[in-house]
Design a protein around this motif. Structure first.
Motif, PDB file in Angstrom:
ATOM      1  N   ASP A 168      55.414  37.114   6.832  1.00 35.16           N
ATOM      2  CA  ASP A 168      54.077  37.682   7.014  1.00 35.16           C
ATOM      3  C   ASP A 168      54.119  39.149   6.599  1.00 35.16           C
ATOM      4  O   ASP A 168      54.761  39.966   7.268  1.00 35.16           O
ATOM      5  CB  ASP A 168      53.642  37.553   8.473  1.00 35.16           C
ATOM      6  CG  ASP A 168      52.223  38.055   8.713  1.00 35.16           C
ATOM      7  OD1 ASP A 168      51.647  38.711   7.810  1.00 35.16           O
ATOM      8  OD2 ASP A 168      51.679  37.815   9.808  1.00 35.16           O
ATOM      9  N   GLU A 170      52.101  41.498   6.956  1.00 38.18           N
ATOM     10  CA  GLU A 170      51.573  42.413   7.973  1.00 38.18           C
ATOM     11  C   GLU A 170      52.638  42.783   8.999  1.00 38.18           C
ATOM     12  O   GLU A 170      52.520  43.804   9.675  1.00 38.18           O
ATOM     13  CB  GLU A 170      50.355  41.796   8.647  1.00 38.18           C
ATOM     14  CG  GLU A 170      49.136  41.701   7.744  1.00 38.18           C
ATOM     15  CD  GLU A 170      47.881  41.314   8.497  1.00 38.18           C
ATOM     16  OE1 GLU A 170      47.080  42.203   8.830  1.00 38.18           O
ATOM     17  OE2 GLU A 170      47.720  40.102   8.756  1.00 38.18           O
ATOM     18  N   LEU A 334      46.880  45.315   1.004  1.00 41.79           N
ATOM     19  CA  LEU A 334      48.271  44.984   1.312  1.00 41.79           C
ATOM     20  C   LEU A 334      48.767  43.968   0.297  1.00 41.79           C
ATOM     21  O   LEU A 334      48.239  42.855   0.205  1.00 41.79           O
ATOM     22  CB  LEU A 334      48.385  44.411   2.727  1.00 41.79           C
ATOM     23  CG  LEU A 334      49.784  44.000   3.192  1.00 41.79           C
ATOM     24  CD1 LEU A 334      50.744  45.171   3.170  1.00 41.79           C
ATOM     25  CD2 LEU A 334      49.721  43.380   4.592  1.00 41.79           C
TER      26      LEU A 334
END
Length: 786
Positions: A168, A170, A334
């Protein structure tokens, strides 16, 4: 060694300079369209259609061995031990290599393990200590048969300590570092204007872009041949022969002049072939065994080894006044760079600089990050960075148009960028920026007809014939999008290319290390020389690293930089040809012209065929082209980072079965800013190819992972658009406003259609369904209306 590349057609005295495989057929002559502005048939078209075009997989050499690679089955693990004894015991195995066999030896990575790192970047040639993505190379084998090599690779015993995989992006900010260089490749803030501005109308959105693979038609292949001087010769489908030579030599501990790279036919390259491990491992096996070694990856290995498009997560907030005029844009971007850095910093710069798109906005505040994960590495692919943000900002404008009650075209017209406007980075747009004209061109183009309710047209409906859908559930949607890409390198990257033009008798030869990876540079080089010198027969020499540097095939740079070098060299030869003729007639060279194969004077007194003037002469010249420099973006995202920019507008028409979520792209109409159409037919082909790639990302292509493991690394699992998925592509306009700083005034054409098409298709699905459509590729559930 013998190979198909050794038997190319060439004039008797120019065999050494004969064309590369894509150019080795009959040269263009008087019967073909001639010079710039024409559309001659590509000379690689027929051999490709007949299946006789030579690629690296076709190469052969006496005493050939076959290479195979052992790859990690884990996305993240520590290598405890590697036992190669079983592999070496297999009859026919000649060598097994690991990171410890690299001449430079493994280097300390984190104090607790050793890792063989390449000379640049952070990607190891062969993993030692830690593997960071599924399919990372760990060891390699050379054997006398490909099956033996693969069996031996599978027999290598690797003891792994499996580690938790970070998948992930993030979580990358707070997770333990996956690499000594950390998990953050780059953070790029952009600050422009007043952060306190608040619009009367505010729209927000969260957008996701999946992992698109370049999926080249031919998997990676190559041949390495050891040289008597202890060096090695590599035959590869490289797109950057000099860069690959320098990096390979450094990894092998050799001087660059002891590594020669010969470019074979490139079987498709919409992204750089950035996996350095392949060529270094191949060369290492050849040096270790003293024999030629060939390696051809399986399709699964190809998916595991090359870089993909950066998956992205984008949060946007647009502020506008009551009329829809943009006041402020806020964004968080991102990019998932995967296990290794590659070109993530470059992609992030493009994503940040183009975060608002071809629109004027006085206040822009962006934070953009590219991070490391244990997902497959991401790298350069058409419009890297620009595509992801194009989908987001165009979706935002559709939302803004709906909020204030105007048409999607109108909201774009009210905010459109023009020449002289400033980008959020502070850089003034000095090149032609005919964005308004592009929008007008697609808006006024006729729409496709609706499918008739007849049995023989049921295949035109989403799902095709025999589908379970009800024709009454089909809704048509029309969507618009505009996008932009930069050309050449950015942020201070030095762009340079060198070319030599030689004329002898009735033919000319071009020597330039610019790889034709499908963009048609070889055809363009011919057209340039034909236009400047009036010589019909022009040959393009095969590319190898012994030639002067031309740089990588990326960002449309060869049209500008290498084309510029070819033109300058040809002009120097032209001066050598015309100077004695002008002196004989007591006039300056400027009063002579070359057209239609003849040299004529301004007053019409002189009219001499070029072939007559060249009889008994051999003229040559070498020249360089280097565009004006750029600068890195500063800590506030400000700076003149780009040489020039290309723009494109599209209208997409789709039919959507709102019960099944099936989508069919009916038509895509394109208006593109090309500067000058050097080869109109080739431009249209490149636009169609870009649209097809955009359709793939919009609806089909998604290289999926589960816990870091690739789920669909095959052409059955990874869905590519076929002829039935690709819509009619109509060219509404090729706008020719010449860029005065560009070679010939021309702009790159391949990347920007691929950037804009997914956004346009998403807009059309949005129009058909009334649903937000916030991710690519669009899934059936995203298009079902309850």
């Amino acid at each position: 060694m013998t190979s198909p590349t050794d038997t190319t057609l060439a004039p008797p005295d120019a065999a050494a300079e004969s064309s590369s495989p894509e150019d080795a057929q009959s040269p263009s002559g008087p019967a073909q369209p001639f010079g710039l502005g024409s559309s001659p048939l590509r000379t690689d078209a027929l051999p490709k259609a007949l299946g006789i075009y030579p690629f690296a997989a076709d190469l052969w050499a006496e005493g050939l061995l076959w290479g195979a690679v052992l790859r990690s089955p884990h996305p993240h693990a520590r290598i405890v031990a590697i036992d190669t004894a079983a592999a070496l015991a297999i009859p026919g195995v000649h060598a097994v290599v690991t990171a410890a066999d690299l001449p430079a030896g493994p280097q300390s990575a984190d104090g607790s393990a050793e890792e063989a790192r390449g000379p640049v970047g952070d990607r190891p040639v062969l993993a030692a200590g830690v593997v960071r993505h599924h399919g990372e190379p760990v060891a390699a084998v050379a054997a006398d048969h490909p099956d033996t090599a693969r069996l031996a690779a599978a027999s290598i015993v690797v003891e792994y300590e499996v580690l938790d995989a970070l998948t992930d992006p993030e979580q990358a900010f707070h997770a333990p570092p996956l690499h000594p260089d950390g998990n953050l490749f780059r953070h790029l803030p952009l600050r422009s204007g007043d952060p306190e501005v608040v619009g009367e109308v505010i729209v927000e959105g969260l957008y996701q872009v999946g992992r698109q693979d370049p999926a080249p038609i031919g998997a990676e292949a190559g041949l390495a041949v050891p040289r008597p001087d202890g060096g090695v010769e590599l035959h590869l489908s490289s797109t950057d022969p000099h860069g690959d030579r320098e990096r390979t030599a450094a990894c092998l501990g050799l001087e660059p002049d002891r590594v020669r790279l010969v470019v074979t036919g490139v079987p498709g390259a919409t992204a750089d072939r950035e996996d350095l491990s392949f060529q270094v491992t191949l060369a290492l096996l050849a040096l270790r065994t003293g024999r030629p070694v060939k390696m051809t990856l399986t399709r699964e290995e190809s998916f595991q080894s090359h870089a993909t498009r950066h998956p992205a997560l984008l949060r946007y907030r647009h502020h506008a006044d009551a009329q829809g005029k943009l006041l402020k844009v806020e964004a968080q971007i991102l990019l998932d760079g995967g296990a290794y850095a590659d070109v993530s910093a470059e992609a992030l710069a493009a994503a940040t600089a183009f975060s608002v798109g071809p629109y004027v906005c006085p206040n822009v505040f962006v934070d953009a990050w590219a991070v490391r994960t244990n997902n497959p590495p991401a790298g350069r692919m058409r419009g890297e960075g620009a595509l992801q943000t194009c989908f987001a900002y165009e979706s935002q404008l559709d939302q803004l148009a709906a909020r204030i009650g105007v048409e999607p075209l109108e909201i774009r017209r009210r905010n459109v960028l023009a020449t002289g406007d400033a980008m959020p980075t502070g850089q003034a747009v000095t090149c032609p920026a005919p964005v308004a004209a592009l929008l007008d061109a697609v808006a006024t183009s006729p729409l496709p007809a609706l499918p008739m309710d007849e049995p023989d047209t049921d295949w035109l409906l989403p799902g095709g014939p025999g589908g379970a859908g009800d024709p009454s559930a089909v809704r048509r949607g029309i969507g618009y999008a505009v996008g932009m890409v930069h050309m050449l390198g950015a942020e201070g990257e030095d762009e340079v290319s060198t070319a030599t033009v030689r004329v002898s008798g009735d033919h000319a030869t071009v020597i330039c290390a610019a790889v034709d990876s499908g963009q048609g540079f070889a055809t363009l080089a011919r057209q340039i020389v034909q236009s400047v010198l009036g010589v019909a027969e022009v040959y393009v020499a095969p590319v190898d690293s012994d030639q002067s540097i031309a740089g990588p095939s990326a960002r449309g740079r060869h049209t500008w930089v290498s084309g510029g070098a070819v033109e300058r060299a040809a002009l120097m030869v032209r001066h050598q040809l015309l100077q004695p003729i002008a002196a004989n007639f007591g006039m300056s060279v400027e009063l002579l012209s070359i057209a239609d194969g003849k040299i004529t004077s301004y007053d019409g007194v002189l009219g001499m065929p070029v072939t007559e003037a060249l009889e008994g002469k051999e003229l040559w010249a070498t020249a360089q082209c280097r565009p004006h420099p750029t600068e890195p973006l500063d800590e506030a995202g400000q700076g003149d980072a780009f040489v020039s920019i290309a723009f494109c507008a599209m209208r997409a028409v789709v039919d959507v079965d709102i019960e099944l979520g099936a989508v069919r792209v009916v038509d895509v109409t394109v208006a593109q800013d090309v500067g000058r159409a050097l080869n109109p037919g080739q431009i249209e082909d490149r636009i169609e190819a870009g649209v097809a790639q955009g359709v793939g990302l919009a609806l089909l292509e998604d290289l999926r992972t589960s816990g870091g493991l690739l789920v669909n690394p095959s052409l059955t699992g990874y869905r590519l658009p076929t002829a039935l998925d690709t819509p009619d592509v109509r060219i509404a306009a090729l706008l020719e406003e010449r860029d005065v700083v560009a070679t010939f005034g021309a702009k790159a054409v391949s990347a920007v259609p691929a950037v804009v098409a997914p956004a346009a298709i998403a807009a059309a699905v949005r129009a058909a369904t009334g649903l937000p459509v916030g991710r690519l590729p669009i899934q059936p559930e995203d298009a079902v209306v309850a």
